[in-house]
Write an enzyme that holds these catalytic residues in place. Structure first.
Site: not given
Lengths: 462, 462
Positions: B76-77
């Site tokens: 996600e990052h």
């Protein structure tokens, strides 16, 4: 240039079409002020009962009777504890049974009791808030119980290292200034607080001249005025009498004094002449640091330049602090800058939470980024981005009735003028590159305050 | 009885007037699903790109290639770190320059990349989110930098005692169940994470069959479908091809299995047979306690009874926990109960932050209040209040496009049916007093998990 809407204290009525919403304001002879912003198509409303008294007003040299430190916040808690016709449980259920959001906040220059409810439930919320503000009994038993609740609240805040850093920053940067004190008091002052001191505060500070009622959303101005006046009249206490003539109270009568002044409006001086490091040692994974200094008071005309500068420096994912500290070096998860403004002083700070061994580097990077703007200003692209960010995020925020209710309250109690979005954006657009450099230079020139909270002994800061 | 709107996986188009808003849904042959809720009069929109993969899907026995613990959150990052045509800075500025709010969340059963923007800025946000989801490069240098950022994020969470308590509660109450694992992994797994594992996760889990795009507010359904399909087609990667036929993936195909089952639908069994105390010793002012047990999975028909029970037990200022723990005894500032539901398991807990010497009393009070409802049920007044609270707070929440965007995403990925407000309220009204007692009894019968985080050694808990 568009001008903000003035809120003169002697103007009984105001009715302005903001293009989309309608702002109305009533100044009653009793001193009571009621302001509303009607938002068409919205099915709910936010209402706030604001009292122009905050933690800074405690224990001034001239009025020891205002009670001990934390008494403003203590009083805020007690107002939920009962009136002659509603006990604490009745107050709680009156909001809960309609799913209204209700809360209160004690700030440094005001206290606000607020609620958000569906349109059909608004009148009920107004009735209860009005009763709380005018008729609280401040029962001694409830007082003792609430003392424990507040001690738990302070303990919770003491476990939140970012919270501690923020409180330390105010104290360290403002020194003996009343704005430097913690809003909630300390465990010591709360243990020592007496019911009579808090009552004294209530009796002397709460009356129609300090009360401002604001609402936004699905709200009928005339009906709100009627409801509030009726509640005040029903209280029976002469200090709430709506027959008496009073002059409404506002903290700073001359909002833009700096603009007319011939002297260059400087930031409030810091209480120390050289960089100052304030350390709170606590076991932790991260060290929470704030690097900052005193900033601009609320009415300072340079606040638009500061807003633009702040957006570029630390206002989002593309800001310089976020890019330099997080994106390029992975030194923190959170990094941003912020300003806080009050009637006669302000603060400016840069925050990050970082591993102890990276703390000194983060502090250095933050100071360097501020220095770079003071030295070379911002780029045309950064400027354009900041203006877009301010316009977009303000428009989104103003979709919420809470934001508009709050804007009315702060405008009335603070500078005495309302900047609607277009007027405010025009001011931001009028900021020159030199203005941005200048405000960064003013902040950079001031001696820095560096606050560090956490396991600082493991850090590179000392 | 009103029925929820079914979202069958093989239905290509749906268009429903919800009385005030309009819900549309498209299931494309590629597997892509797009759902919108048009809100008239609103000048902004929220959009989310949901991928039906969460932390629970990591390291399953059958698919070690999904990467190490925390890889979903790591991915996600990384999706913010660049595509072939946009670097991380370009992604950040694209949101910032229009003042859009953008963020992402990794949950246990899904990941969501979302933004809120003014209506005129929505298409730009959709383009960037689509590019991030389909074309991320997961650069090795960015990977190493982001590892440090995530370690700081975990350090920040470790300093937040309520956060730690919540993570410990999941682990202690769910045992070896994949839902029990912390979403972000641990410092050890993050230090050990390899770029190829995360890439493997991305390559295997992200494709049109797991992608759901939802939007609410000022949104044009057909245009959104067109934009998303165009972005997928532009990616060039065969796994995003919109020409291929795929079956959309949903975690639980049979949402209300429990309702049809003849066996009494029990809560998921706790992993331990007797009350279990889980202590995390940390220096602190408060001890953060959670008392709870396993609860209901998302589709369980008893969830409405649980919702009503939860509102009375710990859902507001007038709730029993707030009254008994805070208002009558001053033992805590915060006290509430909560439920969390997933496709095949759930949790129910009661939280409070309290002084160490009061911790045992708080735990006892919480358990007693649950027992009292299991034993004697709730009063007619409490029931009426809870129904009003649910109706009012839901209506207020649904004014925000974020809430509606999220409801669409969770409905599509989860139970596969949408409960609009009226349908859902009808179910709450249909709950009988016996239903409320029964669900409290089920929860009370389960062995309790008691989590305590803070200076527990000073407390009365051990």
């Amino acid at each position: 240039m568009r001008e903000p809407i003035p809120f003169p204290l002697d103007q009984p009525a105001l009715d302005i079409d903001l293009g989309g919403t309608r702002v109305r304001r009533t100044v009653h002879p009793s001193g009571l002020r009621v302001l509303t912003e009607y938002m068409p198509g919205v099915r709910s409303a936010s209402v706030g009962f604001w009292v122009g008294v905050g933690s800074r007003d405690e224990q001034s040299e001239n009025d020891a009777a205002r009670g001990s430190l934390g008494s403003t916040h203590f009083l805020e808690h007690l107002l939920f504890k009962g009136t002659p016709t509603r006990d604490a449980y009745a107050i709680a259920t009156s909001f809960d049974r309609v799913g209204a959001e209700s809360n209160a906040m004690t700030a440094k220059e005001y206290t606000c009791y607020h609620a958000k409810a569906r349109d059909v439930d608004l009148e009920g919320a107004v009735e209860v808030l009005a009763d709380m503000v005018t008729n609280s009994v401040l029962d001694q038993g409830e007082f003792e119980n609430e003392r424990e609740v507040i001690l738990e609240e302070l303990a919770m805040a003491a476990d939140d290292l970012a919270d501690v850093a923020s409180e330390r920053f105010f104290e360290a940067a403002l020194g003996e200034h009343p704005l430097g004190r913690p809003i909630g008091g300390t465990p010591e002052t709360i243990r020592a607080a007496r019911r009579d001191d808090v009552n004294e505060h209530y009796a002397h500070q709460y009356d129609p001249s300090t009360l401002v009622v604001t609402a936004a959303g699905a709200v009928d101005h005339d009906r709100l005025v009627e409801l509030v006046l009726r509640a005040l009249a029903a209280s029976g206490d002469p200090r709430w009498s709506i027959e008496a003539d009073r002059v409404p109270v506002r903290r700073s009568a001359s909002p833009d004094a700096g603009a007319e002044s011939t002297a260059a409006p400087e930031a409030v001086a810091t209480p120390h002449a050289t960089p100052h490091v304030d350390i709170t040692e606590k076991p932790s994974e991260q060290v929470n640091v704030i690097v900052g200094t005193t900033g601009l008071r609320a009415g300072d005309p340079r606040r638009f330049a500061l807003g633009l500068m702040n957006s570029v420096l630390g206002g989002g994912m593309s800001s310089r602090l976020f890019q330099e500290i997080r994106e390029k070096r992975g030194l923190a998860y959170t990094a941003y800058s912020f300003g806080a403004s009050y009637s006669d002083a302000g603060l400016f700070g840069m925050y990050a939470g970082t591993a102890p061994q990276k703390a000194a580097e983060v502090v250095e990077l933050a100071r360097t980024e501020l220095a770079k703007i003071a030295d070379a200003g911002i780029t045309a692209d950064e400027r354009e981005r900041a203006l877009g960010q301010i316009a977009g995020s303000s428009a989104l925020a103003l979709e919420d009735s809470d934001t508009r209710m709050g804007r009315l309250g702060r405008s009335e109690l603070g500078t005495g003028e309302l900047y609607d979005l277009d007027t405010s954006l025009e001011r931001f657009h009028a900021v020159s590159d030199a203005d941005v450099r200048d405000i960064a230079a003013v902040l950079h020139r001031q001696p820095a305050t560096i606050v560090a909270v956490g396991e600082v002994s493991r850090s590179t800061l000392r």
